[in-house]
Design an enzyme around this catalytic site. Structure first.
Site, PDB file in Angstrom:
ATOM      1  CB  THR A 337      -0.960   0.024   1.217  1.00 55.59           C
ATOM      2  OG1 THR A 337      -1.754   1.217   1.172  1.00 55.59           O
ATOM      3  CG2 THR A 337      -0.200  -0.034   2.532  1.00 55.59           C
ATOM      4  CG  HIS A 390       4.542 -11.363  17.197  1.00 58.26           C
ATOM      5  ND1 HIS A 390       5.535 -12.268  16.872  1.00 58.26           N
ATOM      6  CD2 HIS A 390       5.065 -10.598  18.195  1.00 58.26           C
ATOM      7  CE1 HIS A 390       6.591 -12.060  17.634  1.00 58.26           C
ATOM      8  NE2 HIS A 390       6.338 -11.052  18.449  1.00 58.26           N
TER       9      HIS A 390
END
Length: 419
Positions: A337, A390
């Site tokens: 992006t 994560h």
């Protein structure tokens, strides 16, 4: 009389919003003609009629929410164009029985009640609207439990139950509102219904942050080499490929190179398993009037720089013109992006679920940088941000992944030769 219904659209799409009627009552249509544009969670699609004839009734208005299988219009195969929905000809009118007339009057009355009861600004499912009509409840007074304010049938039932209990309870003394409260309600406001796509974007962003263990790591890249290379090759590149050499092809190629070195960034979680993807379908975020969409460059690793630039350009035009297909929006493995096009200097991009990584590009700004020999030079610098899940990716791997992208961008000649 034949009915036009909302067809099966895609496996993940079960409802939509009437965006625009392409026909009106009395219009003649042929089998296969588009009659309405439907806004879904991802793209706008046209619904075609399976019957030829004359549109005698339009059941749903623009802005109404509909589900797969809902009747949205009716077609008379023997009707005449321009004929009124109550009867295409005098012969049809003469054949109408008293029972049919009574039924029509009841239907008209119900529609009038529905129009007065349903607030068109209220975001509600078709089932909720139906339940509200059955109970005679004004949807604008129903409190929604949905985070986006979408009224569900259970919300209507809860409101009805509360209203009945309130009638039975002794009315409490009404307290005068404080002056500050009066002032608050006197302020001008405007209520604008959220588009279905904006609702979906909001839902997805909230869900990602609730489901993923999302972290962001940052770095910066010296864009000097890329800008020099583009300046040297832009004319020959244009002459050879008939397309400009932009920044996105460099970033796409650098991402692919880093993904090959750190494959967990190109994976996703499915149940208790990690799915490691051996292909590189790169999503490129595109801003449109109705919100952000992420069309996918398929097999980007197999495209050269010109192929990447051309595909990104084509997808960008389709996004702006609302011509993207569902296939062009599904199945990406990693997203890029570019907030820098709007002047952003630093941001934390949100994951495009179920992907586990997204790279954020930012504005290029000249800054004084200390060189290896301790001299100071003004260099065109860009901050990069990598958001990652994560649950799959450890911090060490994420940092190394972003460093690898930085290395590839600061020495882009190999990228161009490989591409």
């Amino acid at each position: 009389m034949n009915e036009i219904k909302i067809p099966e659209l895609a496996e993940s799409i079960t409802e939509g919003t009437i965006s625009e009627w392409l026909v009106k009552k009395g219009d003649k249509v042929e089998k296969g003609d588009p009659v309405v544009e439907l806004e879904t969670d991802k793209v706008n699609v046209e619904v075609n009629t399976d019957y030829a004839g004359v549109i005698t009734e339009i059941v749903c208005d623009e802005g109404d929410d509909v589900e797969v299988g809902d009747v949205i219009a009716k077609v008379d195969e023997n009707g005449e164009a321009g004929a009124d929905a109550a009867g295409a000809s005098d012969d049809t009118a003469n054949e109408t029985t008293e029972t049919e007339q009574t039924s029509q009057q009841e239907k008209t009355t119900a529609q009038a009640e529905e129009k007065s009861a349903d607030n068109t600004d209220v975001i509600a499912s078709p089932a909720a609207r139906k339940r509200a009509r059955e109970l005679g409840i004004d949807l604008s007074k129903v409190q929604a439990n949905d985070p986006l304010g979408r009224v569900r049938p259970e919300d209507v039932d809860t409101h009805a139950k509360g209203a009945n209990e309130q009638k039975e309870a002794k009315p409490a003394k009404k307290e005068e509102p404080k002056q500050s409260e009066k002032t608050t309600f006197d302020k001008p406001v405007e209520r604008v219904k959220m588009s279905r796509r904006r609702q979906t974007i909001a839902n997805r962003l909230v869900n990602v942050q609730q489901e993923a263990a999302m972290l962001t790591t940052f770095n910066e890249v010296d864009m000097s080499a890329i800008m020099k290379l583009r300046s040297q090759r832009k004319e020959s590149f244009m002459q050879k490929h008939d397309i400009k050499l932009g920044f996105m092809s460099f970033f796409t190629k650098a991402v692919i190179g880093a993904l090959k070195d750190f494959p967990l960034l190109n994976a996703e979680i499915q149940g208790n398993e990690l799915v490691l993807k051996k292909f590189y379908d790169i999503g490129i975020a595109v801003s449109t009037e109705e919100g952000l969409v992420v069309p996918v460059v398929r097999d980007a690793d197999k495209l050269d720089f010109a192929g990447v630039e051309r595909e990104i350009g084509n997808l960008g035009k389709k996004a702006i013109n609302k011509q993207l297909s569902l296939e062009e929006l599904q199945g990406g493995t990693f997203t890029i992006t570019n907030g820098g096009t709007f002047g952003s200097m630093l941001s934390t991009p949100i994951l495009n679920s179920p992907q586990v990584g997204i790279l954020g590009m930012h504005n290029i700004q000249k800054r004084p940088m200390v060189m290896p020999d301790d001299s100071i030079e003004v260099r065109p610098m860009m901050y990069l941000a990598l958001s990652y899940d994560h649950r799959i990716v450890d911090g060490k791997e994420a940092v190394q992944f972003l460093v690898r992208i930085k290395e590839l961008l600061e020495d882009p000649y190999d990228l161009l030769l490989e591409g």
